[in-house]
Scaffold this active site. Structure first.
Site, mmCIF file in Angstrom:
data_model
loop_
_atom_site.group_PDB
_atom_site.id
_atom_site.type_symbol
_atom_site.label_atom_id
_atom_site.label_comp_id
_atom_site.label_asym_id
_atom_site.label_seq_id
_atom_site.Cartn_x
_atom_site.Cartn_y
_atom_site.Cartn_z
ATOM 1 C CB ALA A 148 -0.919 -0.001 1.216
ATOM 2 C CG ASP A 149 2.473 5.269 -1.376
ATOM 3 O OD1 ASP A 149 3.501 5.170 -0.670
ATOM 4 O OD2 ASP A 149 2.100 6.342 -1.871
ATOM 5 C CB THR A 150 -0.827 6.625 2.927
ATOM 6 O OG1 THR A 150 -1.452 5.377 3.216
ATOM 7 C CG2 THR A 150 -1.719 7.758 3.406
ATOM 8 C CB SER A 186 -3.131 2.936 -3.923
ATOM 9 O OG SER A 186 -3.662 4.083 -4.532
#
Length: 192
Positions: A72-74, A109
């Site tokens: 994931a990436d924020t 995501s």
């Protein structure tokens, strides 16, 4: 909690592991994907978040092609401006001053690589409004050190939570892993 030996979490984030544990999932392994997370020129925040999360998963899948990989990436943004993870106190001050009293967006995501090259993904946007911060409040928060390594220099699980006026979207997504969306992907392959 169930340990899934064939699931790898592609992340260095302790928050993501804790959130994954809330789903009753313990990955068999954690692998830190060392990728370049620099935004591309004129890259929009949502696209950036999706690209980086996908790159993390793909990088780890090249090492472990027969295992499931979750990554994931924020990213936090004001308008189209992607806010970095602050590396210095001065940078944290600038970011906090920018989001002070304003709404900003947080995109997270999440991607799941399934052996055989199939990718599932979800993207979640949450709008957060922070109260107008005084210089004293910003300096006090900076002294706490909670801003380190946080997108937008904010740790809403900690002291920064008291500054949040409103949030429209997913709280867990702002922390780093949207639980509903992650569950909906993982439950297709794991008995959770």
């Amino acid at each position: 909690m169930f340990k899934f030996d064939n699931l790898i979490l592609a992340s260095s984030s302790k928050q993501r592991l804790c959130l994954l544990n809330q789903l009753g999932v313990l990955p068999g392994e954690i692998v830190i994907p060392n990728i370049d997370e620099s935004p591309l020129k004129k890259e929009l925040p949502k696209i950036y978040s999706m690209r980086v999360a996908k790159e993390k998963v793909i990088k780890v899948s090249l090492l472990y092609p027969k295992r499931f990989i979750l990554g994931a990436d924020t990213v936090v943004c004001c308008g189209r401006k992607i806010l970095p993870k602050a590396e210095t106190e001065d940078q944290a001050f600038e970011i906090l001053e920018l989001i002070s009293g304003r709404r900003h967006r947080v995109y997270t995501s999440v991607y799941l690589y399934v052996p055989g090259k199939k990718l599932h993904y979800r993207n979640v946007m949450t709008v957060v409004k922070i109260k107008r911060l005084s210089v004293k409040e910003i300096n006090s928060y900076i002294l706490s050190g909670e801003w380190k390594g946080k997108a937008g220099a904010c740790n809403i699980q900690g002291n920064a939570g008291k500054f949040v006026i409103s949030m429209n979207g997913s709280y867990s997504s702002v922390i780093g892993l949207p639980l509903y969306e992650t569950y909906s992907i993982l439950s297709q392959y794991f008995p959770i």
